[in-house]
Structure formats: C-alpha cells, structure tokens
Design a protein around this motif. Structure first.
Motif, short mmCIF file in Angstrom:
data_model
loop_
_atom_site.label_atom_id
_atom_site.label_comp_id
_atom_site.label_asym_id
_atom_site.label_seq_id
_atom_site.Cartn_x
_atom_site.Cartn_y
_atom_site.Cartn_z
N UNK A 183 5.31 -1.21 16.39
CA UNK A 183 6.02 -1.21 15.10
C UNK A 183 7.15 -2.23 15.11
N UNK A 184 7.91 -2.23 16.18
CA UNK A 184 9.05 -3.14 16.26
C UNK A 184 8.59 -4.59 16.30
N UNK A 185 7.53 -4.86 17.04
CA UNK A 185 7.02 -6.23 17.10
C UNK A 185 6.54 -6.70 15.73
N UNK B 98 6.01 1.43 11.05
CA UNK B 98 6.34 2.65 11.79
C UNK B 98 5.24 3.67 11.64
N UNK B 99 4.46 3.90 12.71
CA UNK B 99 3.43 4.93 12.68
C UNK B 99 4.13 6.28 12.82
N UNK C 272 9.14 5.46 12.81
CA UNK C 272 8.09 6.40 13.14
C UNK C 272 8.61 7.80 13.43
N UNK C 273 9.93 7.95 13.50
CA UNK C 273 10.54 9.28 13.70
C UNK C 273 9.98 9.98 14.93
N UNK C 274 9.92 9.27 16.05
CA UNK C 274 9.32 9.82 17.26
C UNK C 274 10.35 10.24 18.31
N UNK D 66 0.85 -1.19 0.00
CA UNK D 66 0.00 0.00 0.00
C UNK D 66 0.88 1.24 0.00
N UNK D 67 0.25 2.38 -0.31
CA UNK D 67 0.91 3.68 -0.27
C UNK D 67 0.10 4.61 0.62
N UNK D 68 0.75 5.62 1.19
CA UNK D 68 0.04 6.55 2.05
C UNK D 68 0.53 7.97 1.82
N UNK D 69 -0.33 8.92 2.14
CA UNK D 69 -0.05 10.35 2.01
C UNK D 69 -0.25 10.96 3.40
N UNK D 70 0.81 11.50 3.97
CA UNK D 70 0.77 12.00 5.34
C UNK D 70 0.14 13.39 5.47
#
Length: 526
Positions: free
Chosen positions: A363-365, A398-399, A311-313, A100-104
């Motif tokens: 995400x890691x799991x 990664x959310x 996720x760049x958190x 899939x693709x997503x747009x943030x």
C-alpha cells in the motif's frame, strides 16, 4: 481527556516481591483486551501502565469487524458500535474523478458492521470501564517498568511509582507497551523491516458536514493537494480525520505551524467552518521483532510489530494477538496444555504480522512510489482503473483489515472438501440465526469461550468429550435464512470444531467421538 488516579498497591510494602500469575505491561487497547479476556476465563492479572490519562488526539480510528466481534465477546462490542460511526463503503479518486468504489460487507446477516470509526480515547475508556467491572484485574496507573530479571519460571519486574520503586514476580509477562516498548528494550530486541521516509500530516478537526456521506475517501493527486494523496474519515462528535501526504523532504517543524497546515486544510474543505483540535506529523514503519515469545515474556500488539496506518491493521491485529494468546495461556495455567502451546502463538501471529506487513508495504509503495518507474506504473494503473476491472484490482490505497486465517499444525486437515467462505484456520463467520423458541439472534453471540462443536442436525448428534460444548444447528440454533449453510458449506451431519478463540480447527462430514477428541488434543499442541 480522561484522568485516573494513582493508588498505592499492597505489593509495594511487601518485604519480598509478591508473585502473580500474569502481569501485563501496557494498558492500551491490546493490554486492556488481554486482561479482560483472561478475567472472563477465570485468570487474574496485574495490568501496569506508566501514564494516568487517556486522550491526546484520536490516534487509532478504524476498527474492523473481527476486532468488534472479539470485543463483543469481551462485553463491549455493542457499546462501541453505539458510540462509533459505522461504515462499509469506500471511494478512491484520481484528481476529481472517482476511480472506483467498494463495499466491505455487501451481505447482511452479521451482528457487527464492517468497520466503525471511533477515537482511540473513547475505545480505551470503554475498555477501562469494563476492566473496572472485573475484580480479578488489578489495574495500576503510573506504574512504570524500569527493570526485568528473566527466570525459567517467569520474571521479576522493577516498577517505578510516585511512592518509589518496588518489585514483583510474574509467572508470565505480557508486553503490550506499544511501539516504544520498554520491555523490548530491556530484552535487547530490535525491529527488522522498513522505515518509510514519506511524511504525512494527520489532523482531527470539528465541522458540521451532514452533506458528506459516511465513507472512506482517498484521493490520488487531488486538485487541492497536487502531486500528493489525501484521506478523509468521519468520526463521532462532528469530528473528522484528515491525512495529507507531505513528501519525504517536508520540514516537520515548519509543517506543524498553523500558518502551514491551516491553508492546506482550508483548500481541501473550501468555505466550510472548522476547528482544528489536534495535528501531528508521522512517518511509519513496516517491521517486527523476530520472535514474539521469549521464554515466559510474550509480546503483543505494537510492541511486537508495526505497520502503516493504511488498511487499519495496527490495533486490529493487536487485538487478534491478545485473542490468540489468551486462551492458550489459560490452557497452560490450568494444566490442559504444555508450554509448547504458547509457541503456536508465535507461529500463528508472526504469520499474521508478515501478512499485514506485506499488505502495508505494498500500500505504501503504491501511495508513495520510491522511484520514477514506480510512479509511472502507479499513474498508468490509476489512469486505466476507471475503464478496466483488472486495473481497479491493482489500485492500492490500503487493503482494509480482515481476520487472519492460520496455516497451523493446530488444525486437523480436512478429510473431505468444503466450500463456502468459512475457512479451516479462520474464525467462525457470523450468521443470522434463531433460538429454539424463534427469537432472532446471531451465531457468534451464542458461542462459548470453550472448545465447541457445531453439528448440523441429522439424526442423533455425536457424543463429544466432556470438555467440549455441543451446539446442534437445527435444534439449539435454527438456520432459518441459510446463512450458516452458505458460509460453512454445511450439509446434514457436518460438524465444525471451534477453538476457544472461535477459529475453526477441524471439520468433518462424518464426525466421531475419536476424531473430535483427537482434533481437540491436536489444537492443544499435545
């Protein structure tokens, strides 16, 4: 690599420790942002760092819309966007097939993009340049904290320098000294959470690749790295970031040899010419200390919490820490609030840390399942994802970082219902606007660093307390595209009270002076 010279401070020759209002330990992105925010609000600080250089590998890379909005308020947002690679699209693959693709950020009307990619050393250099424009910040390189004595009215720090040790007093100490925090060790504080055994290779490399779109690409079980995962991001300077999963049993010493990692990367990139600038191998943690506030020592950023890079958190949440703390500390120092307001920093930012840790752990799991059953479930989800919407929602590579929304006693509960995407406890959302003379502008760039009431014109505007700025939507700013109306569910006569960190702390359909004054007092923990 950027080098900065050590200079001797006048404090080093003092017979007794010199006292400062605020001392910040650690001149990374979070500590630098904290110092700038305080300076812009009229509070001076001493900023200590044990190094004298910036620039070993890209390290931090992805910076979120909310972080960019904060940095824009601090005077560097447009500069960072100009330096970075802007992106908002991501693609997830299973093997060679796109799942899939997503747009943030599918909607327009925002000044800042969804994300930029920028090597951390460029970010830090831009922040240092901004610090040097502000005379109320005393940035001291090669000043390493080695001891601390806590007191009820602050702390005394022992600092090692090339000229020997000296001591200084601080009314407040901000610990922004990273994951290996000396300040945390000096207080005997321990992280609680989980350390993942999975190992990842991270590499910065240079190659011309204009044919590759600027987007986040994540692969599960790619043909070039069978059974593992891979991540690829574009950086400035024809540079690319690549992460390759290695598994928990990988031998770090062997994997760091060029004869090990170069064939892996060449298999991924094919016949392209590339030059590897930097490689490292990492494991990551999802954990935090119990409390971020310890008397007058307050922890921010990686010194307080750690998450996985998916996720760049990390840096983004640390910058939100600094934003949350700065205005509250200023209110306390100016006598507008009691020290209990700082306790709300602990409440709000531990909420945010727990949210980020939860997202990072999940995400890691998903990326690195820890049991055969988890792997079987993950693979089933990936197989279904190209064909079923519910499965696509379950795929977790990664959310990506979003702004925190606080469930906090500083907010005044709604009297009436509100829709829209702007949330009570969340930051004000940006909107494309016009000034009174018709010039194009954005909402957030017109907000002050004070409490501010946004009122939608409907006859006479409400009277507000002297220490609150009033902005009338429809007079001071024109919502020509209806961005504000849509995002805030704004009707004529509605009003929104913003904290100095731009978070919405109260909103009404029918505001009054008494309601506004009470909401401000509540937001100051009175």
């Amino acid at each position: 690599m950027f080098h900065f010279g050590y200079r001797r401070s006048p404090d080093q020759g003092a017979a007794t420790p010199v006292r400062h209002q605020v001392v910040i330990v650690g001149a990374g992105p979070v500590g630098l942002s904290m110092a700038i925010d305080l300076a812009q609000r009229g509070i001076s600080s001493v900023l200590l760092d044990d190094a004298d250089r910036i620039g070993e590998g890209s390290r931090g890379l992805c910076y979120s819309k909310r972080a960019l909005e904060i940095w824009d308020r601090l005077g560097v947002g447009e500069k960072l966007v100009g330096m970075g690679v802007t992106w908002k699209l991501g693609k997830v693959y299973l093997g060679n097939e796109m799942v899939y693709a997503f747009d943030l950020l599918p909607e327009d009307g925002h000044k800042m993009p969804a994300f930029i990619n920028l090597q951390q050393y460029y970010l830090e250099k831009a922040l240092v340049d901004r610090v040097l424009e502000l005379p109320s910040i005393d940035l001291r390189w090669r000043n390493r904290v080695t001891g601390m004595e806590k007191r009820n009215d602050g702390a005394t720090l022992t600092i090692e320098t090339p000229d020997g040790p000296y001591r200084l007093d601080a009314a407040w100490v901000i610990a922004a000294d990273g994951a290996r925090s000396t300040m945390r060790d000096l207080l005997g504080l321990e992280f609680k959470g989980h350390t993942f055994e999975e190992k990842f290779l991270i590499a910065d490399l240079r190659m011309p690749a204009d044919d590759i779109p600027t987007e986040r690409r994540f692969w599960f079980d790619p043909p070039f790295h069978s059974g593992q995962s891979a991540l690829m991001h574009r950086q400035p300077d024809e540079s690319w970031r690549i992460d390759l999963q290695l598994g928990p049993d990988a031998n770090i010493e062997e994997e760091l040899k060029p004869e090990s990692y170069e064939p892996r990367i060449r298999k991924m990139l094919g016949d392209r010419n590339f030059h590897i600038d930097w490689v490292s191998i990492y494991r990551f943690n999802c954990r935090r200390i119990d409390r971020f506030v310890h008397g007058r020592v307050v922890f921010v950023g990686d010194a307080a919490h750690q998450v996985s890079p998916f996720g760049a958190r990390g840096a983004n949440s640390g910058v939100e820490d600094a934003e949350n703390l700065a205005w509250k500390l200023v209110a306390v120092l100016r006598g507008d609030a009691g020290e209990n307001l700082i306790e709300s920093y602990d409440l709000e930012r531990t909420q945010a840390a727990d949210e980020n840790i939860g997202h990072s752990t999940r995400s890691t799991d998903f990326i690195a399942p820890r049991s055969p059953a988890e792997r079987a479930l993950r693979n089933a989800v990936l197989s279904l994802a190209p064909h079923a919407e519910f499965a696509r929602r379950m795929v977790n590579s990664g959310r990506l970082s979003v702004a925190s929304i606080y469930d906090t006693p500083l907010s005044t509960p709604d009297e009436e219902s509100f829709g829209g995407s702007a949330c009570l406890g969340g930051p004000a959302l940006d909107a494309a606007m016009q000034t009174a003379d018709g010039a194009a502008c954005y909402l957030l760039e017109n907000l002050s660093d004070r409490f501010e009431l946004l009122y939608v014109a409907n006859g006479s505007a409400p009277v507000v307390p002297d220490d609150i700025k009033l902005t009338v939507i429809g007079h001071d700013l024109i919502d020509a595209r209806n961005d504000f109306q849509t995002r805030f569910d704004a009707e004529p006569g509605s009003a929104y009270l913003l904290r100095p960190d731009q978070h919405i702390c109260a909103r009404w359909r029918h505001p009054t002076f008494d309601k506004i004054a009470a909401a401000r007092a509540r937001a100051l923990a009175r």
